[in-house]
Scaffold this motif. Structure first.
Motif, mmCIF file in Angstrom:
data_model
loop_
_atom_site.group_PDB
_atom_site.id
_atom_site.type_symbol
_atom_site.label_atom_id
_atom_site.label_comp_id
_atom_site.label_asym_id
_atom_site.label_seq_id
_atom_site.Cartn_x
_atom_site.Cartn_y
_atom_site.Cartn_z
ATOM 1 N N ILE A 1 0.877 -4.687 7.788
ATOM 2 C CA ILE A 1 -0.135 -5.496 6.825
ATOM 3 C C ILE A 1 -1.505 -4.675 7.050
ATOM 4 O O ILE A 1 -2.276 -4.180 6.096
ATOM 5 C CB ILE A 1 -0.272 -6.832 7.399
ATOM 6 N N PRO A 2 -1.771 -4.078 8.344
ATOM 7 C CA PRO A 2 -2.825 -3.078 8.427
ATOM 8 C C PRO A 2 -2.881 -2.016 7.397
ATOM 9 O O PRO A 2 -4.026 -1.354 7.094
ATOM 10 C CB PRO A 2 -2.977 -2.569 9.751
ATOM 11 N N PHE A 3 -1.962 -1.232 7.061
ATOM 12 C CA PHE A 3 -1.757 -0.292 6.131
ATOM 13 C C PHE A 3 -2.012 -0.736 4.773
ATOM 14 O O PHE A 3 -2.605 0.082 4.104
ATOM 15 C CB PHE A 3 -0.082 0.567 6.236
ATOM 16 N N LEU A 4 -1.397 -1.866 4.665
ATOM 17 C CA LEU A 4 -2.012 -2.492 3.126
ATOM 18 C C LEU A 4 -3.272 -2.658 3.012
ATOM 19 O O LEU A 4 -3.847 -2.211 2.019
ATOM 20 C CB LEU A 4 -1.107 -3.725 2.888
ATOM 21 N N VAL A 5 -3.978 -3.058 3.919
ATOM 22 C CA VAL A 5 -5.472 -3.245 3.747
ATOM 23 C C VAL A 5 -6.281 -2.121 3.774
ATOM 24 O O VAL A 5 -7.186 -1.925 2.917
ATOM 25 C CB VAL A 5 -5.775 -4.209 5.089
ATOM 26 N N ILE A 6 -5.899 -1.369 4.531
ATOM 27 C CA ILE A 6 -6.560 0.446 4.628
ATOM 28 C C ILE A 6 -6.228 0.903 3.089
ATOM 29 O O ILE A 6 -7.225 1.691 2.604
ATOM 30 C CB ILE A 6 -5.869 0.983 5.677
ATOM 31 N N ALA A 7 -4.879 0.780 2.784
ATOM 32 C CA ALA A 7 -4.701 1.437 1.326
ATOM 33 C C ALA A 7 -5.642 0.739 0.232
ATOM 34 O O ALA A 7 -6.222 1.583 -0.584
ATOM 35 C CB ALA A 7 -3.441 1.396 0.988
ATOM 36 N N ILE A 8 -5.566 -0.404 0.250
ATOM 37 C CA ILE A 8 -6.729 -1.089 -0.744
ATOM 38 C C ILE A 8 -7.943 -0.998 -0.475
ATOM 39 O O ILE A 8 -8.702 -0.239 -1.547
ATOM 40 C CB ILE A 8 -6.517 -2.661 -0.684
#
Length: 499
Positions: free
Chosen positions: A206-213
């Motif tokens: 989930i952190p990767f998703l947030v960073i990408a957004i």
């Protein structure tokens, strides 16, 4: 194609194949029924009650045409519904201003444009159904993406992001191959899609998703267009394609993200005119003239002063920008007055532009939507329209000018067949199913991101060039990337098994 069954068995307890996945096309169809009811409820308060009712029914018709089989990727309903929203938005403009469409500046022609555009959206849906109804079904690799690590997909996204940013500079140096470079650069959207699909389904990374957004929002605000909305749309498409389970928590999160996107859209609407003047250094061009750091700094300063935003004014401007009917109405008005025969002029010019590649015809004139706009509308436009970075009458109006009614719908149908054929080619490629979904999303989002305002040459050029470029990528580049993801996943599973 690789057998992923053993890898899926070792993917971990978080993914349960038998768990209900209720974010699907059936849920969209039920939601479209609610939109139809909403149209009936607002009709008494609308200056155009019939337009409110009929427009509210179109999503139900569209979704029952393009979500009835396994071969329709998630991007198809988005592409059609986004165009519908740009048309239906005109109903709300009338409600806000308390004026019938036929009483606006272009008289009854705006009302005609509304109905022609609604019908065109349905015609597009029919074309997609004609091509994709008997398309491929999901293969055994439907869940292959679940074996890949979110971290590895994040690395793929970062590499694609780097290429995309480098492409922006390369285009200025090599303008002759702009379309080819831009097509490859849009793979970034496919990488985002895959990352989101894996994270949403496995609930890992989930952190990767947030960073990408966050990265996409910052990069989006540093350009001339509202590209910050792309990660939120791709996130929704990935959730639909992955058929994630739906819950009250998911509904709350989706509502919060939708609200955040709306606030950012209103904020952007309030600053974009001044920001574009700063970003282009006051030069009448669509090319960025100042470094990205200064552009981001300007947006950040405006964000810190967000309390001074006139939200009512921004909402009014955003609604007018969304509804893209009046421009078509102005085209009809000029056409009725001039009564000049221009049979297939727009199509002929589009074909000439598309099939004369710039690297073979370096002296080919630059594509100018503004020139077409001025010719077909005689330059009649409101200040709100003039404040945009690009003015186009849109492909529906161009078909009207070429063929009139009802023959214009044949031209729209042909465009739909072309786009659907490109999607079918991608969905039939020997790739894991989610990779097919991601690639189709990258292509059709690029074509449909601006909706009904996209011009004929841009639709034809983008579709043809993306088909050529992605056929080569699927043949030569995709296998290398998939092998890398599989090998990384296999090594991780080996380390887990040895513990």
């Amino acid at each position: 194609m690789k057998d992923y069954s053993a890898a899926l068995a070792a993917a971990g307890p978080r993914y349960r194949p038998d768990a209900p996945k209720t974010l699907d096309f059936a849920r969209l169809q039920r939601l479209s029924g609610a939109v139809a009811v909403f149209g009936v409820l607002i009709a008494p308060f609308s200056p155009d009650p019939l337009a409110a009712v009929a427009g509210g029914l179109v999503p139900w018709i569209v979704l029952h045409l393009v979500t009835t089989g396994p071969s329709f990727p998630a991007i198809v309903p988005f592409y059609l519904l986004w165009q519908w929203l740009q048309v239906y938005g005109r109903v709300f403009v009338g409600m806000v201003e308390g004026e019938r469409m036929s009483s606006s500046i272009y008289g009854p022609w705006v009302a005609d444009a509304y109905w022609y555009m609604l019908a065109s959206v349905v015609v597009l849906a029919l074309a997609f159904r004609f091509v994709l109804a008997s398309g491929p079904v999901p293969p055994d690799t439907e869940r292959a993406h679940l074996t890949w690590r979110p971290f590895d997909l994040f690395l793929v996204y970062l590499a694609a992001l780097g290429f995309s940013m480098a492409a922006g500079h390369a285009i200025g140096v090599l303008p002759a191959i702009y379309q080819q470079i831009n097509a490859v650069a849009q793979f970034k959207l496919a990488a985002l899609f895959l990352l989101f699909a894996v994270v949403l389904t496995t609930r890992r990374g989930i952190p990767f998703l947030v960073i990408a957004i966050a990265i996409e929002v910052v990069v989006g605000f540093s350009g001339l267009l509202s590209d910050f909305k792309a990660p939120f749309i791709v996130l929704a498409l990935a959730a639909l394609a992955a058929r994630i389970s739906w819950s009250g928590t998911a509904s709350i999160v989706a509502g919060m993200l939708a609200a955040l996107l709306l606030v950012m859209s209103l904020f952007w609407t309030s600053i974009k005119q001044d920001y574009r003047g700063v970003a282009t250094a006051g030069v009448e061009t669509q090319a960025l003239q100042i470094p990205i750091g200064e552009r981001i700094g300007y947006v950040a300063r405006q964000a810190l002063a967000i309390g001074q935003t006139d939200w009512a004014k921004a909402s009014h401007a955003l609604l007018h920008r969304l509804a893209y009917v009046d421009i078509f109405g102005s085209v009809i008005a000029v056409d009725k007055e001039a009564r000049q025969q221009t049979f297939m002029q727009q199509w002929n010019e589009a074909f000439q532009h598309v099939f004369q590649p710039r690297f073979l015809f370096p002296n080919k004139a630059q594509l100018s939507d503004i020139d077409v706009y001025l010719r077909l509308t005689r330059g009649d436009a409101s200040d709100a329209i003039r404040s945009t970075t690009s003015i186009s009458v849109g492909y529906i109006a161009e078909n009207y000018v070429d063929f009139g009614v009802p023959a214009m719908f044949a031209g729209v149908f042909v465009l739909g067949l072309l786009l659907a054929a490109v999607v079918r080619y991608v969905m039939s490629a020997p790739l894991p199913w989610m990779v097919r979904e991601a690639t189709a999303a990258a292509i059709l989002y690029t074509v449909g991101g601006t909706g009904v305002e996209l011009s004929l040459p841009k639709i034809l050029g983008t579709a043809v060039m993306f088909l050529i470029v992605y056929a080569l990528l699927i043949k030569f580049a995709y296998p290398v990337g998939l092998r890398w993801l599989d090998e990384r996943a296999t090594r991780r599973q080996g380390r887990v098994a040895s513990r």
